[in-house]
Scaffold this motif. Structure first.
Motif, PDB file in Angstrom:
ATOM      1  N   ALA A 262       0.824  -1.211   0.000  1.00 23.64           N
ATOM      2  CA  ALA A 262       0.000   0.000   0.000  1.00 23.64           C
ATOM      3  C   ALA A 262       0.864   1.271   0.000  1.00 23.64           C
ATOM      4  O   ALA A 262       0.580   2.219  -0.733  1.00 23.64           O
ATOM      5  CB  ALA A 262      -0.924  -0.011   1.211  1.00 23.64           C
ATOM      6  N   ASP A 263       1.912   1.287   0.812  1.00 30.72           N
ATOM      7  CA  ASP A 263       2.760   2.472   0.908  1.00 30.72           C
ATOM      8  C   ASP A 263       3.500   2.740  -0.394  1.00 30.72           C
ATOM      9  O   ASP A 263       3.631   3.893  -0.831  1.00 30.72           O
ATOM     10  CB  ASP A 263       3.762   2.319   2.051  1.00 30.72           C
ATOM     11  CG  ASP A 263       3.101   2.328   3.419  1.00 30.72           C
ATOM     12  OD1 ASP A 263       1.915   2.710   3.502  1.00 30.72           O
ATOM     13  OD2 ASP A 263       3.765   1.939   4.405  1.00 30.72           O
ATOM     14  N   ARG A 264       3.983   1.675  -1.019  1.00 31.54           N
ATOM     15  CA  ARG A 264       4.703   1.855  -2.288  1.00 31.54           C
ATOM     16  C   ARG A 264       3.759   2.351  -3.385  1.00 31.54           C
ATOM     17  O   ARG A 264       4.147   3.165  -4.223  1.00 31.54           O
ATOM     18  CB  ARG A 264       5.377   0.538  -2.694  1.00 31.54           C
ATOM     19  CG  ARG A 264       6.588   0.171  -1.848  1.00 31.54           C
ATOM     20  CD  ARG A 264       7.085  -1.227  -2.200  1.00 31.54           C
ATOM     21  NE  ARG A 264       8.187  -1.656  -1.342  1.00 31.54           N
ATOM     22  CZ  ARG A 264       9.476  -1.460  -1.600  1.00 31.54           C
ATOM     23  NH1 ARG A 264       9.834  -0.809  -2.700  1.00 31.54           N
ATOM     24  NH2 ARG A 264      10.405  -1.903  -0.770  1.00 31.54           N
ATOM     25  N   ARG A 265       2.535   1.841  -3.374  1.00 33.59           N
ATOM     26  CA  ARG A 265       1.579   2.314  -4.360  1.00 33.59           C
ATOM     27  C   ARG A 265       1.264   3.784  -4.141  1.00 33.59           C
ATOM     28  O   ARG A 265       1.194   4.581  -5.092  1.00 33.59           O
ATOM     29  CB  ARG A 265       0.297   1.486  -4.314  1.00 33.59           C
ATOM     30  CG  ARG A 265      -0.675   1.867  -5.434  1.00 33.59           C
ATOM     31  CD  ARG A 265      -1.991   1.155  -5.340  1.00 33.59           C
ATOM     32  NE  ARG A 265      -2.812   1.646  -4.237  1.00 33.59           N
ATOM     33  CZ  ARG A 265      -4.113   1.401  -4.115  1.00 33.59           C
ATOM     34  NH1 ARG A 265      -4.733   0.667  -5.029  1.00 33.59           N
ATOM     35  NH2 ARG A 265      -4.788   1.860  -3.096  1.00 33.59           N
ATOM     36  N   GLN A 266       1.081   4.165  -2.871  1.00 35.75           N
ATOM     37  CA  GLN A 266       0.765   5.552  -2.561  1.00 35.75           C
ATOM     38  C   GLN A 266       1.912   6.470  -2.947  1.00 35.75           C
ATOM     39  O   GLN A 266       1.693   7.566  -3.492  1.00 35.75           O
ATOM     40  CB  GLN A 266       0.472   5.685  -1.056  1.00 35.75           C
ATOM     41  CG  GLN A 266      -0.165   6.999  -0.657  1.00 35.75           C
ATOM     42  CD  GLN A 266      -1.532   7.216  -1.289  1.00 35.75           C
ATOM     43  OE1 GLN A 266      -2.283   6.262  -1.483  1.00 35.75           O
ATOM     44  NE2 GLN A 266      -1.836   8.445  -1.642  1.00 35.75           N
ATOM     45  N   ALA A 267       3.143   6.033  -2.689  1.00 39.51           N
ATOM     46  CA  ALA A 267       4.310   6.839  -3.052  1.00 39.51           C
ATOM     47  C   ALA A 267       4.409   7.008  -4.570  1.00 39.51           C
ATOM     48  O   ALA A 267       4.773   8.089  -5.067  1.00 39.51           O
ATOM     49  CB  ALA A 267       5.578   6.181  -2.513  1.00 39.51           C
ATOM     50  N   LYS A 268       4.056   5.956  -5.289  1.00 41.74           N
ATOM     51  CA  LYS A 268       4.117   6.034  -6.749  1.00 41.74           C
ATOM     52  C   LYS A 268       3.062   6.997  -7.283  1.00 41.74           C
ATOM     53  O   LYS A 268       3.326   7.787  -8.203  1.00 41.74           O
ATOM     54  CB  LYS A 268       3.901   4.637  -7.335  1.00 41.74           C
ATOM     55  CG  LYS A 268       4.068   4.565  -8.838  1.00 41.74           C
ATOM     56  CD  LYS A 268       3.954   3.132  -9.346  1.00 41.74           C
ATOM     57  CE  LYS A 268       4.159   3.074 -10.851  1.00 41.74           C
ATOM     58  NZ  LYS A 268       4.084   1.676 -11.354  1.00 41.74           N
ATOM     59  N   LEU A 269       1.860   6.951  -6.692  1.00 46.14           N
ATOM     60  CA  LEU A 269       0.798   7.874  -7.111  1.00 46.14           C
ATOM     61  C   LEU A 269       1.161   9.311  -6.777  1.00 46.14           C
ATOM     62  O   LEU A 269       0.868  10.247  -7.557  1.00 46.14           O
ATOM     63  CB  LEU A 269      -0.526   7.484  -6.443  1.00 46.14           C
ATOM     64  CG  LEU A 269      -1.146   6.145  -6.874  1.00 46.14           C
ATOM     65  CD1 LEU A 269      -2.360   5.830  -6.021  1.00 46.14           C
ATOM     66  CD2 LEU A 269      -1.521   6.183  -8.357  1.00 46.14           C
ATOM     67  N   ALA A 270       1.794   9.503  -5.629  1.00 50.50           N
ATOM     68  CA  ALA A 270       2.165  10.863  -5.198  1.00 50.50           C
ATOM     69  C   ALA A 270       3.345  11.407  -6.007  1.00 50.50           C
ATOM     70  O   ALA A 270       3.493  12.621  -6.151  1.00 50.50           O
ATOM     71  CB  ALA A 270       2.508  10.863  -3.718  1.00 50.50           C
ATOM     72  N   GLY A 271       4.191  10.483  -6.503  1.00 46.88           N
ATOM     73  CA  GLY A 271       5.403  10.912  -7.217  1.00 46.88           C
ATOM     74  C   GLY A 271       5.134  11.310  -8.638  1.00 46.88           C
ATOM     75  O   GLY A 271       5.949  11.946  -9.286  1.00 46.88           O
TER      76      GLY A 271
END
Length: 435
Positions: free
Chosen positions: A426-435
């Protein structure tokens, strides 16, 4: 099938035993209700239903961990998937408390697993074998943020699904003594009850049991109690059974914090974990089972009807079929001499090999980084270290003893481990969306 028609999941789990069941629960509890951040998931299991050591669900066999080390409690103490919730649902909570036993039977814990599975079963496809994991045709040497998984379609053919993350949990592999193969009369403990039910023990009563761990001791006790007049040869590489260390300080190696200490430790500190605390789980038996067996030996001596023959400091060299007999060649470590014993059945309770994901990784294996000893490098969140072009997450539930220590594939840390994997995805997906 067009790409737009192909199923795409945030998480695909390969194998559905307790570990990936716990992961499904973590995904459900943390992200199932959050529609904006929910993670789609599917799990594929080659067996017909959830099963956990079904062939070792012997009467009176108990868990070696507390009931609180269930699928969820250490991650979420108020989980509706906890063992306490299961007891309440079954109307047995008061009786369990009055029983004053920290350790449920294996049968009851298996019933708990099945109860929990019914609450996430819509995500699982049984009788479905994963054939391969491959790169998508559109990769063309660029970044790969999803992979293609070929699975049985249940109709004799296969179909493809896409996954942004893969969690491999295919379980342990039964280990036989070197040079010994399984036959009709030579079994591994993983198949014990199924084989035992089909065994004509009314006529055949000579048994050899190889191994010195909990399962071996439980099998010896079960056969002794179930088959009257059975003659049991117990083949031990040690001088006798060794007690499992379940004292409070030793048990701290199964705490979540100990995983950090192991993962971030030195080669010297990691070696110390195994040297000093291997006896918490490997090749040892519970005090209660050991004493139970010794009482049987003693009472047989009093009655002058010995039925248990302990071949200490010994190992099996060869096994062959001679007529109706299974001839076992035993080598004594004490005298260095070998001798034969004839039995009807030999049962090898000789443990399991750790999960090895190389074959199932298929096309992805070249992208997975290995250490100087040829082992997969694994990040703290159980994600395989991969080359930069492979952006898809590959996680392991098992096969990480070299990086995460003794508890890396055990039930003791299952709730926390699955929660860490779910959070990582979940965190990696969120970081990718935010990046």
């Amino acid at each position: 099938m067009e790409a737009r028609e192909r199923e795409l999941y945030d998480v695909v789990g390969i194998g559905f035993g307790p570990s990936n069941l716990s992961l499904a629960i973590a995904l459900e509890e943390h992200y199932g209700a959050d529609k904006d951040n929910s993670l789609s998931a599917a799990f594929f299991e080659k067996q017909a239903s959830l099963g956990w050591h079904r062939n070792m669900l012997l009467p009176e066999a108990k868990m070696q961990i507390s009931f609180l080390k269930d699928l969820a409690t250490f991650r979420n103490p108020v989980s509706r998937f906890s063992f306490i919730s299961y007891l309440h649902s079954a109307g047995r909570l008061a009786h369990f408390v009055n029983n004053q036993d920290f350790f449920p039977t294996r049968q009851e814990f298996h019933d708990y697993l099945e109860w929990a599975e019914t609450r996430v079963s819509d995500r699982v496809r049984y009788n479905t074998r994963v054939r391969s994991i491959r790169l998508p045709e559109t990769a063309d040497g660029g970044l790969v943020d999803s992979v293609r998984i070929e699975v049985d379609n249940g109709e004799g053919g296969t179909k493809l699904v896409d996954a942004r993350n893969v969690v491999i949990s295919t379980g342990l592999v039964p280990k036989m003594p070197v040079g010994i193969e399984r036959t009709e009369n030579v079994w591994h403990s993983s198949e014990f009850l199924e084989r035992f039910r089909g065994w004509n023990h009314g006529e055949k009563k000579r048994v050899a049991v190889v191994g010195a761990g909990q399962s071996a001791a439980e099998i010896v006790r079960f056969i002794y109690d179930t088959v009257p007049d059975a003659e049991i040869s117990v083949i031990l590489s040690a001088y006798g059974y060794s007690i499992a260390d379940d004292t409070p300080f030793a048990n701290r190696i199964f705490d979540a914090a100990a995983v950090d200490d192991y993962y971030h430790g030195t080669d010297r500190s990691r070696a110390a974990f195994w040297k000093h605390h291997r006896n918490t789980n490997y090749g040892v038996a519970d005090d209660e089972v050991i004493r139970d067996l010794f009482r049987r030996v003693y009472h047989d001596e009093v009655r002058k009807t010995p039925r248990l023959n302990f071949l200490n400091l010994s190992r099996v060299d060869r096994v062959k079929q001679v007529g109706n007999d299974t001839r076992v060649t035993v080598n004594s470590l004490l005298t260095e001499e070998s001798y034969d014993i004839d039995v009807d059945v030999m049962i090898c309770s000789t443990g399991y090999e750790s999960m090895e994901p190389t074959e199932i990784l298929g096309d992805l294996e070249p992208y997975c980084v290995r250490d100087d000893e040829g082992r997969f490098r694994v990040e703290r969140d159980y994600r395989l270290v991969t080359t930069p072009e492979l952006q898809c997450g590959i996680y392991l539930q098992g096969g990480t003893e070299h990086t995460h220590g003794l508890a890396s594939s055990l039930l003791s840390n299952i709730a926390v481990r699955s929660g860490e994997i779910a959070d990582s995805i979940a965190d990696r997906r969120q970081a990718k969306l935010a990046g």
